[in-house]
Design a protein around this motif. Structure first.
Motif, PDB file in Angstrom:
ATOM      1  N   TRP A   1       0.777  -0.934  -0.365  1.00 26.42           N
ATOM      2  CA  TRP A   1       0.052   0.173  -0.356  1.00 26.42           C
ATOM      3  C   TRP A   1       1.147   0.947   0.123  1.00 26.42           C
ATOM      4  O   TRP A   1       1.646   0.843   0.740  1.00 26.42           O
ATOM      5  CB  TRP A   1      -0.884   0.266   1.449  1.00 26.42           C
TER       6      TRP A   1
ATOM      7  N   ARG B   1      -3.770  10.652   2.133  1.00 29.41           N
ATOM      8  CA  ARG B   1      -4.053  10.598   3.399  1.00 29.41           C
ATOM      9  C   ARG B   1      -4.753  11.295   4.198  1.00 29.41           C
ATOM     10  O   ARG B   1      -5.479  10.428   4.595  1.00 29.41           O
ATOM     11  CB  ARG B   1      -2.725  10.603   3.883  1.00 29.41           C
TER      12      ARG B   1
ATOM     13  N   LEU C   1      -8.650   2.627   1.926  1.00 26.68           N
ATOM     14  CA  LEU C   1      -7.000   2.287   2.889  1.00 26.68           C
ATOM     15  C   LEU C   1      -7.768   0.985   3.273  1.00 26.68           C
ATOM     16  O   LEU C   1      -7.828  -0.207   3.603  1.00 26.68           O
ATOM     17  CB  LEU C   1      -6.483   3.195   2.860  1.00 26.68           C
ATOM     18  N   ASP C   2      -8.398   1.649   3.634  1.00 20.90           N
ATOM     19  CA  ASP C   2      -9.640   0.632   4.749  1.00 20.90           C
ATOM     20  C   ASP C   2      -9.717  -0.748   4.363  1.00 20.90           C
ATOM     21  O   ASP C   2     -10.368  -2.134   4.764  1.00 20.90           O
ATOM     22  CB  ASP C   2     -10.949   1.434   6.035  1.00 20.90           C
ATOM     23  N   GLU C   3     -10.703  -0.701   3.324  1.00 20.92           N
ATOM     24  CA  GLU C   3     -11.238  -1.301   2.490  1.00 20.92           C
ATOM     25  C   GLU C   3     -10.241  -2.168   0.995  1.00 20.92           C
ATOM     26  O   GLU C   3     -10.820  -3.343   2.014  1.00 20.92           O
ATOM     27  CB  GLU C   3     -12.035  -0.753   0.978  1.00 20.92           C
TER      28      GLU C   3
ATOM     29  N   VAL D   1      -7.172  -2.711   2.245  1.00 17.65           N
ATOM     30  CA  VAL D   1      -6.911  -3.650   3.515  1.00 17.65           C
ATOM     31  C   VAL D   1      -7.874  -5.376   3.751  1.00 17.65           C
ATOM     32  O   VAL D   1      -6.935  -6.320   3.557  1.00 17.65           O
ATOM     33  CB  VAL D   1      -6.003  -2.957   5.127  1.00 17.65           C
ATOM     34  N   ASP D   2      -9.138  -5.021   3.826  1.00 17.25           N
ATOM     35  CA  ASP D   2      -9.735  -5.774   4.217  1.00 17.25           C
ATOM     36  C   ASP D   2     -10.011  -6.775   2.995  1.00 17.25           C
ATOM     37  O   ASP D   2     -10.033  -8.142   2.828  1.00 17.25           O
ATOM     38  CB  ASP D   2     -11.581  -5.304   4.842  1.00 17.25           C
TER      39      ASP D   2
ATOM     40  N   LEU E   1      -3.432  -7.259  11.129  1.00 20.37           N
ATOM     41  CA  LEU E   1      -4.312  -6.076  11.360  1.00 20.37           C
ATOM     42  C   LEU E   1      -4.860  -5.902  12.810  1.00 20.37           C
ATOM     43  O   LEU E   1      -4.299  -6.326  13.553  1.00 20.37           O
ATOM     44  CB  LEU E   1      -5.546  -7.347  10.812  1.00 20.37           C
ATOM     45  N   ALA E   2      -4.873  -4.833  12.702  1.00 25.36           N
ATOM     46  CA  ALA E   2      -5.001  -4.186  13.437  1.00 25.36           C
ATOM     47  C   ALA E   2      -6.583  -4.951  14.929  1.00 25.36           C
ATOM     48  O   ALA E   2      -7.399  -4.456  14.345  1.00 25.36           O
ATOM     49  CB  ALA E   2      -4.793  -2.551  13.983  1.00 25.36           C
TER      50      ALA E   2
ATOM     51  N   GLY F   1     -16.180  -4.805   6.128  1.00 30.58           N
ATOM     52  CA  GLY F   1     -15.147  -4.371   4.479  1.00 30.58           C
ATOM     53  C   GLY F   1     -14.202  -3.356   4.728  1.00 30.58           C
ATOM     54  O   GLY F   1     -13.874  -2.445   3.994  1.00 30.58           O
TER      55      GLY F   1
ATOM     56  N   ALA G   1     -11.199  -2.912   7.249  1.00 33.18           N
ATOM     57  CA  ALA G   1      -9.556  -3.312   8.386  1.00 33.18           C
ATOM     58  C   ALA G   1      -8.695  -2.085   8.420  1.00 33.18           C
ATOM     59  O   ALA G   1      -8.289  -2.017   7.437  1.00 33.18           O
ATOM     60  CB  ALA G   1      -9.275  -4.966   7.862  1.00 33.18           C
ATOM     61  N   ARG G   2      -7.875  -2.637   9.129  1.00 35.35           N
ATOM     62  CA  ARG G   2      -6.382  -1.873   9.083  1.00 35.35           C
ATOM     63  C   ARG G   2      -5.050  -2.682   9.590  1.00 35.35           C
ATOM     64  O   ARG G   2      -5.559  -3.972  10.234  1.00 35.35           O
ATOM     65  CB  ARG G   2      -6.870  -1.054  10.801  1.00 35.35           C
TER      66      ARG G   2
ATOM     67  N   TRP H   1       3.025   0.397   3.300  1.00 33.56           N
ATOM     68  CA  TRP H   1       3.187  -0.509   3.418  1.00 33.56           C
ATOM     69  C   TRP H   1       3.424  -1.620   3.165  1.00 33.56           C
ATOM     70  O   TRP H   1       2.764  -2.204   1.509  1.00 33.56           O
ATOM     71  CB  TRP H   1       2.257  -0.769   4.532  1.00 33.56           C
TER      72      TRP H   1
END
Lengths: 659, 193
Positions: free
Chosen positions: A594, A601, A626-628, A630-631, A645-646, B23, B25-26, B126
């Motif tokens: 990423w 940002r 970003l969040d989507e 990562v999922d 994952l956090a 949907g 995640a971090r 990352w």
């Protein structure tokens, strides 16, 4: 291919290191006679003891000059028509071709020779001519210009002559010193006179074998074989290049290499009866014609599959690729005539007339120099104004009208007789009218595919197909699996040959739209503003128009953004003027990256790059959330992503530690 | 010195569920920081680069100011000295800020099967690289890095895009890590593409 061995077999003096010379004219088909495996250099100086030495014996060095002489008639007569003849090399005459055909059947029994031991091959002697001519061609214009400017002064002429001779000698030396050997487990290429090099490519690592022949090559019945190997290190795309072996030998090599490789990797294809249905387009046939006899050699020298099917003699003259009993040729696609029209939708091809014009103009200017320019200027200044305007408009109009025509013609030249076949666990794409290129991509190495289109093509629902292959250099041209055609026809082919991505693409957040718009509009708007301030009207207008055009462009770019996962394949899409949707198998994903710039940002976007050990190396979903994303990655490769994952509480303090 | 995961997130939440089917995640930051001495390396590297650029710019400015070239407008040649001055201000600010900022961003972690890194300063990246896809592991140490006793570890996969670089590791740690990775890559390796 056995044929080859068989052929040599009987020859008593095949052992002579020397055969080289005489072979020159004739061996083409043979793909090089068998040199004693051991001696690359030993072969050098000998005059022919060789088998079918043509009557005329030349001294070693004589060859070079002589070969060229032999040639000219060649190109002259035939191009495609007499495949066999040409392939053999015309001067050969005495029974050589016959021996081929005769041997053919005989050859099947003799394969054993090649089996355990290796035999070194030389390039086709005709490569001695092809190489220098190709080198000359690139130098031709400068040299000619030099000669013209220099007024053909004798020094220059002599120098040029010497240069040509040097090239020819270079060709001779290359031919003399070049040896390749296909063994059980590896292919070895030795070359070099002073600095000798030896490259060994393990057959398991062979990723593909390309056969290319330009018009010149085909006139001489030779082809260039490139052996793509999985290089140890990244970016090392060095592979084996056999610059000019005879067409038959090329075909033989392809089969042998891929077959042995398949055996080595224990993927020997089941002994399916070849499907070999398709009638090739005339073109394909013709090209392959050169390869015909070669292909008929069916089994590798090892004769492994030779037993499988004694080939029908009748098969020989037709398309080489079909004759092998051991493979399972399925034709996925042959180019329908109407598809050539899609060339008119390709922006690159549409510009051909201009490119051609520019080239012509450049050539005229280079060769005729100022004279032409003066003449032109003269003409423009003296001609009647109204006439000039008319002339200008008409010629521009003609050019524009001709654009599609030229596009279709030039497109047809490169895509003529496009065919996609499935054979021995590989996909073989073949195309081209003058330069016939055939690319073999091992299916095991194909990680996915790309669908490409541009706005023009989208209006007709057309799309092109390219494979994503590991370790393939020059993928832009070589990985092309299908020409541009209607999506409804392309997708079934994809489905049969590979596997189609079925699933929706996730749209990217709205913020991505603004970013696309800013990207496509802002630079031009900035230029326009600056130009307006500086009072450069034309620039302001042009930039302004471009900025306006940037709006639909940006919107379209946004609309094409997307990523998706259908349970087995990952797909990402981006681009507008050249849009591409890349689809790779889940198992091909070898990492994720990423990246997030400062601006991204702020709207919590990021570019997610799917790392793939194939094709471009990475395919990017631009401006995804970003969040989507990562999922998304976690769904595709949970084992890779989940550990990092956090959980909810530390997800928050992420920002804290970013400081 | 080996940098312990001083600011490590406790690995208690070892297998966090991805926040569901929402949907979303971090990624958490990787656990480990690079060696603090990396700041020194980065600072010096920036410094040398800046000095070099400054010399070049000064030469240009000097040439523009003193050489009798007619085509340079007066306005430019008179103010040419501003160029190196402006650059030094910029470079000083950068040298002051960037290395420590970078130090805060740069993190790495070698999980069971995956190398996870975060790099960058203004922009970040990352990266996840599975160990079984590694093709080469390079451990390099430039002269500057040797002075500070840190090293750079570069892991490459079959894709150039999948290569990951961890700068500023303690050299001992880097060596240990490269060996360990090489071994693991060897045992886990399949075709690696």
């Amino acid at each position: 291919m056995d044929r080859e061995h068989g052929q040599h077999e009987p020859d008593p003096d095949r052992s002579g290191p020397a055969a080289s010379e005489p072979d020159a004219p004739g061996d083409g088909g043979a793909g090089g006679w068998v040199a004693p495996g051991s001696t690359p250099s030993g072969a050098l100086p000998e005059p022919h003891t060789g088998q079918w030495s043509p009557p005329a014996s030349e001294p070693g060095p004589g060859t070079a000059p002589r070969a060229p002489q032999g040639r000219p008639p060649h190109p002259g007569h035939h191009v495609p028509p007499d495949g066999g003849d040409r392939a053999q090399g015309q001067p050969s005459t005495e029974g050589q071709p016959r021996s081929w055909w005769g041997e053919d059947s005989g050859g099947a029994h003799a394969p054993v020779v090649g089996f355990g031991e290796e035999s070194a091959h030389q390039l086709s002697p005709r490569s001695m001519v092809v190489g220098p001519i190709n080198q000359l061609r690139s130098l031709l214009l400068p040299v000619l210009a030099g000669l013209v400017v220099g007024g053909f002064n004798p020094w220059l002429l002599t120098a040029t002559g010497l240069g040509v001779v040097a090239l020819l000698i270079g060709g001779l030396v290359t031919w003399k010193t070049f040896r390749y050997e296909v063994g059980e487990e590896r292919i070895e290429i030795r070359k070099g006179l002073i600095r000798r090099s030896r490259r060994t490519i393990p057959l398991e690592r062979v990723r593909g074998v390309d056969v290319t022949s330009t018009l010149l090559h085909r006139m001489l019945g030779v082809a260039v074989v490139r052996i793509e190997a999985a290089a140890g290190s990244v970016g090392d795309t060095e592979d084996g290049k056999l610059d000019a072996v005879s067409a038959e030998e090329a075909e033989r090599l392809r089969r042998v290499l891929l077959h042995r490789k398949a055996v080595l990797t224990e993927r020997g294809t089941p002994q399916g009866q070849g499907v070999r249905e398709e009638r090739d387009t005339g073109e394909g046939e013709d090209v392959r014609d050169g390869g015909g006899p070669g292909g008929s050699g069916t089994s590798g020298p090892e004769g492994r599959d030779g037993a499988g099917s004694p080939l029908p003699a009748g098969a020989v003259p037709t398309a080489a690729q079909d004759t092998d009993g051991a493979d399972d040729t399925v034709t996925h696609f042959t180019m329908p005539g109407s598809w050539y029209l899609y060339g008119a939708l390709s922006i690159g091809y549409l510009l051909t007339p201009f490119v051609v014009l520019a080239t012509l103009f450049g050539m005229v200017q280079q060769s005729a120099g100022e004279m032409a320019t003066d003449f032109f200027v003269d003409w423009v200044t003296t001609a009647d104004r109204a006439f000039l305007v008319l002339f200008g408009t008409v010629s521009v109009a003609v050019l524009v009208l001709l654009m599609p025509v030229f596009a279709v013609v030039s497109y047809a030249l490169t895509h003529w007789g496009f065919s996609l076949r499935d054979r021995d666990g590989s996909l073989v794409a073949e195309r081209g009218l003058f330069t016939r290129r055939s690319v073999t991509l091992e299916k095991r190495r194909i990680r996915g595919y790309e669908l490409l289109d541009n706005p023009l093509e989208r209006t007709r629902g057309a799309v092109g197909l390219r494979a994503i292959v590991t370790g393939l250099g020059d993928a832009a041209t070589r990985a092309v699996l299908l020409p541009v055609g209607p999506r409804s026809r392309v997708e079934p082919v994809v489905d049969r040959a590979l596997a189609l991505f079925r699933g929706p693409l996730t749209r990217h957040p709205r913020a991505a739209l603004y970013r696309r718009l800013i990207r496509s509009v802002l630079p031009f708007a900035g230029v326009a503003a600056a130009a307006a301030v500086l009072d450069v009207t034309w620039l302001a207008v042009v930039a302004g128009i471009l900025a306006l055009l940037g709006v639909p462009l940006g919107v379209d770019r946004y609309r094409s953004l997307g990523h998706g996962y259908d349970g087995e394949r990952v797909s990402v899409r981006s681009g507008s003027l050249s849009r591409s949707q890349a689809t790779v198998e889940r198992s091909a994903v070898i990492g994720w990256t990423w990246t997030q710039t400062l601006f991204q940002r702020r709207s919590s976007l990021a570019d997610l790059q799917v790392t793939v050990g194939a094709g471009k190396g990475g395919y990017t979903a631009m401006d995804a959330s970003l969040d989507e994303s990562v999922d998304f990655a976690a769904r595709i490769t949970p084992e890779m992503v989940r550990p990092f994952l956090a959980t909810d509480e530390d997800g928050r303090d992420r920002d804290g530690d970013r400081a | 010195m080996n940098t312990p995961p001083h600011d490590a997130i406790p690995p208690s939440g070892e297998s966090p569920e991805p926040p569901g089917s929402a949907g979303v995640a971090r990624l958490r930051p990787p656990l480990r920081r690079v060696s603090g001495r990396a700041i020194g390396v980065w600072t010096l590297r920036l410094l040398f680069g800046a000095v070099f650029n400054l010399v070049v710019l000064s030469l240009i400015a000097w040439a523009a100011g003193s050489a009798p070239w007619g085509w340079i407008p007066d306005r430019v040649s008179e103010n040419a000295w501003m160029l190196p001055v402006a650059y030094s201000v910029y470079a000083l600010a950068k040298i002051a800020i960037v290395p420590s900022w970078r130090y805060r961003v740069h993190r790495w972690e070698v999980g069971d099967d995956v190398i996870y890194t975060r790099v960058g300063w203004i922009s970040r990246a990352w990266q996840l690289v599975p160990v079984n896809r590694l093709q080469t592991v390079d451990h390099t140490q430039g002269w500057l890095e040797r002075i500070f006793d840190v090293a750079t570890l570069k892991v490459q996969t079959a894709s150039y895009a999948g290569s990951s670089t961890i700068e500023g590791l303690d050299s001992e740690e880097a060596r240990r890590l490269s060996e360990e990775l090489a071994v693991r890559a060897g045992t886990l390796r399949d075709d690696a593409t």
